[in-house]
Design a protein around this motif. Structure first.
Motif, PDB file in Angstrom:
ATOM      1  N   GLN A   1       5.300 -15.480   2.473  1.00 53.41           N
ATOM      2  CA  GLN A   1       5.719 -16.070   1.207  1.00 53.41           C
ATOM      3  C   GLN A   1       4.936 -15.426   0.075  1.00 53.41           C
ATOM      4  N   LEU A   2       5.416 -15.615  -1.155  1.00 53.18           N
ATOM      5  CA  LEU A   2       4.757 -15.089  -2.346  1.00 53.18           C
ATOM      6  C   LEU A   2       4.233 -16.245  -3.180  1.00 53.18           C
ATOM      7  N   ASP A   3       3.156 -15.997  -3.931  1.00 53.35           N
ATOM      8  CA  ASP A   3       2.727 -17.016  -4.880  1.00 53.35           C
ATOM      9  C   ASP A   3       3.512 -16.840  -6.180  1.00 53.35           C
ATOM     10  N   GLU A   4       3.305 -17.740  -7.128  1.00 52.93           N
ATOM     11  CA  GLU A   4       4.141 -17.721  -8.333  1.00 52.93           C
ATOM     12  C   GLU A   4       4.012 -16.422  -9.113  1.00 52.93           C
ATOM     13  N   SER A   5       2.807 -15.907  -9.258  1.00 51.82           N
ATOM     14  CA  SER A   5       2.626 -14.668 -10.018  1.00 51.82           C
ATOM     15  C   SER A   5       3.337 -13.508  -9.334  1.00 51.82           C
ATOM     16  N   GLU A   6       3.355 -13.501  -8.003  1.00 56.41           N
ATOM     17  CA  GLU A   6       4.053 -12.450  -7.269  1.00 56.41           C
ATOM     18  C   GLU A   6       5.566 -12.607  -7.391  1.00 56.41           C
ATOM     19  N   GLU A   7       6.041 -13.845  -7.393  1.00 53.28           N
ATOM     20  CA  GLU A   7       7.473 -14.086  -7.605  1.00 53.28           C
ATOM     21  C   GLU A   7       7.909 -13.536  -8.958  1.00 53.28           C
ATOM     22  N   ILE A   8       7.134 -13.867  -9.991  1.00 52.08           N
ATOM     23  CA  ILE A   8       7.470 -13.414 -11.342  1.00 52.08           C
ATOM     24  C   ILE A   8       7.389 -11.894 -11.431  1.00 52.08           C
ATOM     25  N   GLY A   9       6.344 -11.323 -10.832  1.00 48.17           N
ATOM     26  CA  GLY A   9       6.186  -9.875 -10.862  1.00 48.17           C
ATOM     27  C   GLY A   9       7.331  -9.155 -10.179  1.00 48.17           C
ATOM     28  N   LEU A  10       7.760  -9.663  -9.015  1.00 45.14           N
ATOM     29  CA  LEU A  10       8.880  -9.045  -8.312  1.00 45.14           C
ATOM     30  C   LEU A  10      10.142  -9.121  -9.159  1.00 45.14           C
ATOM     31  N   GLY A  11      10.349 -10.250  -9.816  1.00 47.04           N
ATOM     32  CA  GLY A  11      11.531 -10.391 -10.666  1.00 47.04           C
ATOM     33  C   GLY A  11      11.508  -9.450 -11.846  1.00 47.04           C
ATOM     34  N   MET A  12      10.391  -9.424 -12.551  1.00 49.55           N
ATOM     35  CA  MET A  12      10.318  -8.647 -13.792  1.00 49.55           C
ATOM     36  C   MET A  12      10.220  -7.149 -13.563  1.00 49.55           C
ATOM     37  N   HIS A  13       9.517  -6.735 -12.513  1.00 45.99           N
ATOM     38  CA  HIS A  13       9.252  -5.309 -12.331  1.00 45.99           C
ATOM     39  C   HIS A  13      10.141  -4.633 -11.302  1.00 45.99           C
ATOM     40  N   ARG A  14      10.978  -5.411 -10.624  1.00 45.00           N
ATOM     41  CA  ARG A  14      11.862  -4.821  -9.630  1.00 45.00           C
ATOM     42  C   ARG A  14      13.321  -5.244  -9.836  1.00 45.00           C
ATOM     43  N   ILE A  15      13.570  -6.524  -9.854  1.00 47.33           N
ATOM     44  CA  ILE A  15      14.948  -7.014  -9.824  1.00 47.33           C
ATOM     45  C   ILE A  15      15.608  -7.022 -11.198  1.00 47.33           C
ATOM     46  N   ASN A  16      14.902  -7.506 -12.204  1.00 51.88           N
ATOM     47  CA  ASN A  16      15.516  -7.763 -13.515  1.00 51.88           C
ATOM     48  C   ASN A  16      15.414  -6.612 -14.505  1.00 51.88           C
ATOM     49  N   CYS A  17      14.800  -5.523 -14.110  1.00 56.32           N
ATOM     50  CA  CYS A  17      14.631  -4.401 -15.035  1.00 56.32           C
ATOM     51  C   CYS A  17      15.531  -3.216 -14.693  1.00 56.32           C
ATOM     52  N   VAL A  18      16.372  -3.359 -13.676  1.00 54.34           N
ATOM     53  CA  VAL A  18      17.268  -2.264 -13.300  1.00 54.34           C
ATOM     54  C   VAL A  18      18.678  -2.580 -13.779  1.00 54.34           C
ATOM     55  N   HIS A  19      19.464  -1.545 -13.995  1.00 57.01           N
ATOM     56  CA  HIS A  19      20.825  -1.741 -14.485  1.00 57.01           C
ATOM     57  C   HIS A  19      21.681  -2.481 -13.464  1.00 57.01           C
ATOM     58  N   LYS A  20      22.502  -3.404 -13.967  1.00 52.92           N
ATOM     59  CA  LYS A  20      23.460  -4.136 -13.162  1.00 52.92           C
ATOM     60  C   LYS A  20      24.862  -3.850 -13.692  1.00 52.92           C
ATOM     61  N   LYS A  21      25.837  -4.123 -12.856  1.00 57.43           N
ATOM     62  CA  LYS A  21      27.231  -4.002 -13.274  1.00 57.43           C
ATOM     63  C   LYS A  21      27.952  -5.310 -13.015  1.00 57.43           C
ATOM     64  N   ALA A  22      28.782  -5.708 -13.957  1.00 55.78           N
ATOM     65  CA  ALA A  22      29.580  -6.925 -13.798  1.00 55.78           C
ATOM     66  C   ALA A  22      30.782  -6.824 -14.717  1.00 55.78           C
TER      67      ALA A  22
END
Length: 261
Positions: free
Chosen positions: A159-180
């Motif tokens: 599992q991840l702690d909160e800071s790691e959850e936020i970091g994964l979101g901001m620096h991996r998932i939410n900063c790359v281009h998406k298509k919709a």
């Protein structure tokens, strides 16, 4: 009042042990898989619970993805006791991440953080839970799930702690281009960055009077409305036009750089 629409998958309902009403279908079709959309007075999220990673049992993760931006918020080993606790922790995380992004983008300053949070607290809000899965948004939930799974494997953790959850979101998932698709019923696909769209939404709602720039058809001090006038909660109506004055993180950074030069 701002409506926070939580479109919950069957898995999330099972995890929370709740029996939610289905999202109504205007035309009687696609019951249980209605499209959701954010607008001026509503922000819609698709929420899903994930069962079991590595040696963990039961539902181990919760992922929420916002309809317009496809911005993902992650909860590893969430341990939510009921919907009220979920609502409280979810909205606090949403505010925390967006305030950070608004400051990092250069659109606001650290001194304005409390003002934004006060505006967030002062706005009358209502959370509406429904049983529904927007399949197009849920595809981005699945993408976030893959990132989580890979992180557990890469770092040998369960599992991840909160800071790691936020970091994964901001620096991996939410900063790359998406298509919709731009809107329900429209074939055209749009390419965008979730963080940019999410901060546009936040600035419009909770940074009133904090903009140092003027925008067309926008009150002085406010950030522009990123939502077309004809958008609806369920995404059934195509908007008349997409405004060209939406806040852009890249544009804000350029302006800040030019001012300092």
């Amino acid at each position: 009042m701002l409506e926070i629409l939580i479109s919950a998958t069957n898995a999330f309902c099972q995890y929370m042990k709740v029996d939610l009403d289905r999202l109504p279908s205007p035309d009687g079709k696609r019951i249980g898989t209605q499209p959701i959309a954010s607008g001026d007075n509503v922000i819609a999220w698709q929420v899903h619970a994930i069962k079991g990673y590595r040696n963990r049992e039961g539902y181990t993760d919760v992922i929420a993805v916002e309809a317009r931006s496809r911005y993902a918020i992650l909860f590893s080993n969430p341990m939510f006791s009921d919907l009220d606790e979920f609502a409280e922790r979810f909205t606090k995380r949403w505010a925390r991440e967006c305030i950070h992004m608004a400051i990092e983008s250069g659109a606001t300053t650290e001194e304005q953080a409390q003002t934004m949070y006060d505006q967030f607290l002062d706005m009358e809000k209502g959370i509406r839970f429904v049983r529904n899965t927007d399949l197009s948004v849920n595809g981005h939930v699945a993408d976030a799930e893959q990132w989580l799974s890979q992180s557990y494997e890469d770092y040998g953790v369960e599992q991840l702690d909160e800071s790691e959850e936020i970091g994964l979101g901001m620096h991996r998932i939410n900063c790359v281009h998406k298509k919709a698709r731009a809107f329900s019923g429209v074939k055209q696909m749009e390419r965008f960055i979730p963080m940019s769209r999410m901060v546009d939404d936040w600035l419009f709602r909770f940074a009133r009077g904090l903009s140092e720039w003027e925008y067309p058809q926008t009150p002085d001090g406010d950030f522009p409305n990123p939502f077309p006038a004809a958008a609806t909660v369920t995404g059934q109506e195509a908007p008349l036009a997409v405004p060209d004055n939406v806040v852009s993180l890249d544009e804000v950074r350029k302006r800040k750089t030019m001012q300092k030069a």
